[in-house]
Motif scaffolding. Structure first.
Motif, PDB file in Angstrom:
ATOM      1  N   ARG A 164       0.832  -1.213   0.000  1.00 22.55           N
ATOM      2  CA  ARG A 164       0.000   0.000   0.000  1.00 22.55           C
ATOM      3  C   ARG A 164       0.863   1.259   0.000  1.00 22.55           C
ATOM      4  O   ARG A 164       0.612   2.204  -0.764  1.00 22.55           O
ATOM      5  CB  ARG A 164      -0.921   0.014   1.227  1.00 22.55           C
ATOM      6  N   LEU A 165       1.865   1.284   0.859  1.00 20.41           N
ATOM      7  CA  LEU A 165       2.720   2.466   0.956  1.00 20.41           C
ATOM      8  C   LEU A 165       3.472   2.718  -0.339  1.00 20.41           C
ATOM      9  O   LEU A 165       3.606   3.874  -0.784  1.00 20.41           O
ATOM     10  CB  LEU A 165       3.709   2.298   2.109  1.00 20.41           C
ATOM     11  N   GLN A 166       3.969   1.667  -0.968  1.00 22.60           N
ATOM     12  CA  GLN A 166       4.679   1.822  -2.237  1.00 22.60           C
ATOM     13  C   GLN A 166       3.742   2.331  -3.331  1.00 22.60           C
ATOM     14  O   GLN A 166       4.128   3.189  -4.139  1.00 22.60           O
ATOM     15  CB  GLN A 166       5.308   0.492  -2.651  1.00 22.60           C
ATOM     16  N   ALA A 167       2.517   1.835  -3.340  1.00 17.74           N
ATOM     17  CA  ALA A 167       1.552   2.274  -4.354  1.00 17.74           C
ATOM     18  C   ALA A 167       1.213   3.753  -4.199  1.00 17.74           C
ATOM     19  O   ALA A 167       1.166   4.505  -5.182  1.00 17.74           O
ATOM     20  CB  ALA A 167       0.285   1.424  -4.271  1.00 17.74           C
ATOM     21  N   VAL A 168       0.991   4.198  -2.960  1.00 13.80           N
ATOM     22  CA  VAL A 168       0.681   5.612  -2.713  1.00 13.80           C
ATOM     23  C   VAL A 168       1.862   6.491  -3.107  1.00 13.80           C
ATOM     24  O   VAL A 168       1.690   7.554  -3.712  1.00 13.80           O
ATOM     25  CB  VAL A 168       0.307   5.826  -1.232  1.00 13.80           C
ATOM     26  N   GLN A 169       3.061   6.043  -2.782  1.00 11.20           N
ATOM     27  CA  GLN A 169       4.254   6.813  -3.143  1.00 11.20           C
ATOM     28  C   GLN A 169       4.390   6.950  -4.653  1.00 11.20           C
ATOM     29  O   GLN A 169       4.696   8.028  -5.169  1.00 11.20           O
ATOM     30  CB  GLN A 169       5.494   6.133  -2.563  1.00 11.20           C
ATOM     31  N   GLN A 170       4.133   5.860  -5.388  1.00 11.54           N
ATOM     32  CA  GLN A 170       4.237   5.907  -6.843  1.00 11.54           C
ATOM     33  C   GLN A 170       3.130   6.753  -7.463  1.00 11.54           C
ATOM     34  O   GLN A 170       3.357   7.459  -8.447  1.00 11.54           O
ATOM     35  CB  GLN A 170       4.208   4.484  -7.405  1.00 11.54           C
ATOM     36  N   LEU A 171       1.941   6.705  -6.888  1.00 11.45           N
ATOM     37  CA  LEU A 171       0.861   7.569  -7.370  1.00 11.45           C
ATOM     38  C   LEU A 171       1.215   9.039  -7.190  1.00 11.45           C
ATOM     39  O   LEU A 171       0.922   9.872  -8.047  1.00 11.45           O
ATOM     40  CB  LEU A 171      -0.436   7.258  -6.615  1.00 11.45           C
ATOM     41  N   ALA A 172       1.854   9.354  -6.062  1.00 17.93           N
ATOM     42  CA  ALA A 172       2.198  10.749  -5.768  1.00 17.93           C
ATOM     43  C   ALA A 172       3.368  11.238  -6.602  1.00 17.93           C
ATOM     44  O   ALA A 172       3.408  12.405  -7.017  1.00 17.93           O
ATOM     45  CB  ALA A 172       2.515  10.902  -4.281  1.00 17.93           C
ATOM     46  N   GLU A 173       4.343  10.359  -6.875  1.00  9.74           N
ATOM     47  CA  GLU A 173       5.554  10.787  -7.576  1.00  9.74           C
ATOM     48  C   GLU A 173       5.352  10.895  -9.076  1.00  9.74           C
ATOM     49  O   GLU A 173       6.125  11.570  -9.756  1.00  9.74           O
ATOM     50  CB  GLU A 173       6.683   9.795  -7.279  1.00  9.74           C
ATOM     51  N   ASN A 174       4.358  10.221  -9.621  1.00 10.71           N
ATOM     52  CA  ASN A 174       4.123  10.283 -11.066  1.00 10.71           C
ATOM     53  C   ASN A 174       3.404  11.588 -11.404  1.00 10.71           C
ATOM     54  O   ASN A 174       2.221  11.746 -11.133  1.00 10.71           O
ATOM     55  CB  ASN A 174       3.277   9.083 -11.524  1.00 10.71           C
ATOM     56  N   GLY A 175       4.133  12.514 -11.986  1.00 14.30           N
ATOM     57  CA  GLY A 175       3.542  13.807 -12.333  1.00 14.30           C
ATOM     58  C   GLY A 175       3.135  13.920 -13.791  1.00 14.30           C
ATOM     59  O   GLY A 175       2.964  15.030 -14.299  1.00 14.30           O
ATOM     60  N   HIS A 176       2.960  12.777 -14.464  1.00 10.83           N
ATOM     61  CA  HIS A 176       2.669  12.797 -15.900  1.00 10.83           C
ATOM     62  C   HIS A 176       1.308  12.203 -16.217  1.00 10.83           C
ATOM     63  O   HIS A 176       1.068  11.750 -17.336  1.00 10.83           O
ATOM     64  CB  HIS A 176       3.759  12.030 -16.660  1.00 10.83           C
ATOM     65  N   TRP A 177       0.425  12.175 -15.223  1.00 13.24           N
ATOM     66  CA  TRP A 177      -0.920  11.694 -15.518  1.00 13.24           C
ATOM     67  C   TRP A 177      -1.660  12.718 -16.366  1.00 13.24           C
ATOM     68  O   TRP A 177      -1.402  13.913 -16.296  1.00 13.24           O
ATOM     69  CB  TRP A 177      -1.701  11.475 -14.217  1.00 13.24           C
TER      70      TRP A 177
END
Length: 634
Positions: A164-177
């Protein structure tokens, strides 16, 4: 489902191409066929062969298309649920199959991608011919980042905390949505995920749903009436005298009809009576007052101490407001929002931060492990932030800052110390103090202002915030140093607080009046004019409580062998336009143990370094690093 809209068109297009191919084969076979006498028999035989071949191709095409429809249907299974009636939009929880790259290298997967490309081209061509806009959704439907979005949303709801923590971090760090993908995240993520995103650094605010629209009111007076009714509607049990007294003054009502109580005590009643929506309306209307907005966020932070209210706070739209406040360039605003979000985040934060306890670092989620704590305690008329600001720079208005000059720090522990020691948790404490009792006060206010009362109150707050679970260093200014000494002495006598004593690694005193202050002497001489407060009276040189505290602490500190560093002011301080005095003389700042360093500054600036490379700051950070050397090395 949008796929069902374009799937029939794709089938028609593919079958149309197959029919054309069949016709070409038929023509070629017809040209290549020859015979002397049985032309009609051979023709019908060829027609039957071509029909079988064409039928096989058409049937195979339909089977392939059917397989793709079922595969995509299995890939994206939508489970729509109405979470609660208060929400404007239902969250859509997506159940996806594994999309591990190792599972996407087969012939079927490659054929599927090619089919999707063909379908996209057909739909794009059709849109151009019919002169209508092409839906952006189809242009990226099968791209890797599109599939990654759904996978991350699924993993953010995993039963495995690390996943869960890794998924939230990746959602937050991806600025190209894409913009529509941000809307998807806002609708699909659950409460735990949205709080985690709000506590992620540099998060894009588009990942949050906007707060629900509030009912319109006629005028500001209606809001004041609603707030008045909210206070009156609270239970009339277990009222503190000070809360009752000041609320009575505010409402102009008799004490018997009041039902006011601290937010932390009756926060569930405030939520039940629409307090979250009312506070949000005031927050939006008073965007011209940072102080009012800051106090409202402070209330939300207090309400967040009750985990039963977390879902209500999220549903009311406060997470997006707090995430926006976290981006404020002003340390006071961002720190209040940080405290509220930390109290909401039960995924990565085990501690709770009561009113007046603020985390200066780290304010966001971080993979950096916390190895020790540093606590800052301000003094008389101080505050959790302004006491620890950089020394004010005196520069003429027509002179601009030169290029390369460091940015002024509103709170050097948050900026300088956090960058020099990133593995520390830096906490600052705030409490009310007064020089005079001229203002209206609570009937029991004298008791609550005493050092003994404040010590017990702050010890309980600090233990709730996890202070004592790690090695710690205390940093104090003026009266705050007396409070630190009292807390350590009291903690040494309480088995429940012995962790704080056992984990103390050092103490820094900035101009602490161990033997009294000249400010108290001046105030007492003019007591009939100034009405000195309880805090000031306790700083008197002949105060028996002050002498007893100092003796108790010295015997206690010598036994524990605490490293101690004391700074002493050597310049007088201007109090008003006419008074100039040494608030804490060097003799009074000398505890009797540890190092004493006189500094050529006044009482107010003794804890405010001019620059990061000045002796005052460098000496402070070196003491902290030396006291916590073993923890910082590990």
């Amino acid at each position: 489902m949008k796929f069902l809209q374009w799937a029939p068109r794709a089938i028609l297009a593919i079958t149309g191409r197959m029919s054309l191919a069949a016709y070409c084969v038929f023509c070629c076979r017809r040209i290549g066929t020859s015979g002397p006498t049985t032309k009609s028999d051979l023709l019908w035989k060829n027609i039957r062969k071509i029909s079988k071949l064409t039928g096989s191709l058409i049937l195979g095409g339909f089977v392939f298309i059917t397989y793709e429809v079922l595969a995509l249907k299995k890939l994206l299974t939508l489970d729509t649920q109405a979470v609660q009636q208060e929400k404007l939009k239902s969250y859509i929880y997506i159940n996806t199959v594994s999309l591990d790259p190792s599972e996407c290298q087969g012939i079927t997967c490659k054929a599927r991608k090619e089919l999707h490309k063909v379908v996209r081209k057909i739909l794009e061509t059709e849109a151009k011919i019919l002169r209508r806009p092409f839906d952006e959704y189809f242009s990226t439907f099968t791209e890797d980042h599109e599939r990654a979005l759904w996978v991350l949303l699924k993993r953010s709801q995993s039963e495995d905390r690390i996943v869960r923590l890794q998924a939230v971090q990746q959602l937050a760090e991806n600025g190209h949505w894409h913009d529509y993908q941000y809307r998807t995240i806002a609708q699909a993520c659950d409460q735990r995920t949205v709080i985690g995103l709000a506590r992620s650094k540099d998060i894009d605010l588009r990942v949050f749903l906007p707060p629900p629209p509030l009912p319109k009111v006629k005028d500001d007076y209606a809001i004041e009436d609603e707030l008045r009714l909210l206070l009156v509607s609270l239970p009339q049990t277990d009222l503190e005298q000070c809360v009752q007294y000041f609320t009575s003054l505010a409402l102009r009502e008799s004490s018997q009809t009041l039902a006011a109580q601290r937010v932390s005590t009756h926060c569930d009643k405030i939520e039940a009576n629409g307090g979250l929506q009312l506070l949000q309306r005031i927050y939006q209307l008073r965007n011209d007052s940072a102080k009012i907005q800051r106090n409202i966020i402070r209330i939300i932070g207090n309400m967040a101490l009750d985990e039963r209210l977390h879902s209500s706070i999220v549903r009311a739209g406060w997470v997006s407001i707090l995430a926006e406040a976290m981006k404020s360039p002003h340390v006071i605003q961002s720190s209040h929002a940080s405290r509220a979000l930390a109290n909401l985040d039960r995924e990565t934060v085990q501690e709770k931060y009561p009113d007046g306890v603020y985390v200066l670092h780290p304010q966001y989620r971080s993979s950096q492990p916390i190895k020790a704590d540093v606590l800052f305690i301000h003094g008389l008329l101080g505050a959790a932030f302004k006491t620890w600001r950089q020394q004010d720079i005196k520069r003429p208005l027509d002179v601009k800052a030169f290029e390369g000059e460091e940015v002024y720090s509103e709170c050097w522990p948050k900026t300088w110390l956090a960058s020099d020691c990133p593995s520390l948790r830096i906490v600052s404490v705030e409490y009310d103090t007064h020089l005079s009792d001229w203002k209206t006060k609570c009937p029991i206010e004298d008791h609550r202002k005493s050092i003994a009362y404040r010590s017990n109150e702050l010890l309980n707050k600090l233990r709730a915030a996890g202070v004592g679970d790690r090695p710690l260093v205390w940093v104090s200014h003026s009266m705050g140093g007396l409070l630190v000494k009292k807390m350590l002495v009291d903690a040494s006598k309480n088995p429940e607080m012995d962790k704080i004593v056992n984990n103390t690694r050092g103490i820094i005193f900035y101009s602490v009046p161990h033997h009294g202050s000249q400010l108290a002497e001046y105030s007492m001489n003019a007591r009939y004019l100034l009405f000195p407060s309880v805090e000031v009276k306790e700083l008197s040189t002949d105060s028996p409580a002050l002498k007893e505290l100092n003796d108790d602490f010295l015997s206690f500190a010598k036994d524990k062998k605490f490293p101690v560093l004391s700074f002493a002011e050597t310049l007088p301080t201007h109090i008003g336009s006419m008074i100039k005095l040494h608030v804490v003389p060097v003799d009074s700042a000398n505890l009797g143990i540890g190092d004493l360093i006189p500094v050529e500054v006044n009482h107010l600036n003794i804890c405010k370094p001019k620059k990061k490379d000045t002796f005052l700051y460098q000496c402070t950070v070196k003491f902290i690093q030396d006291a916590l050397a073993r923890e910082l090395r590990s």
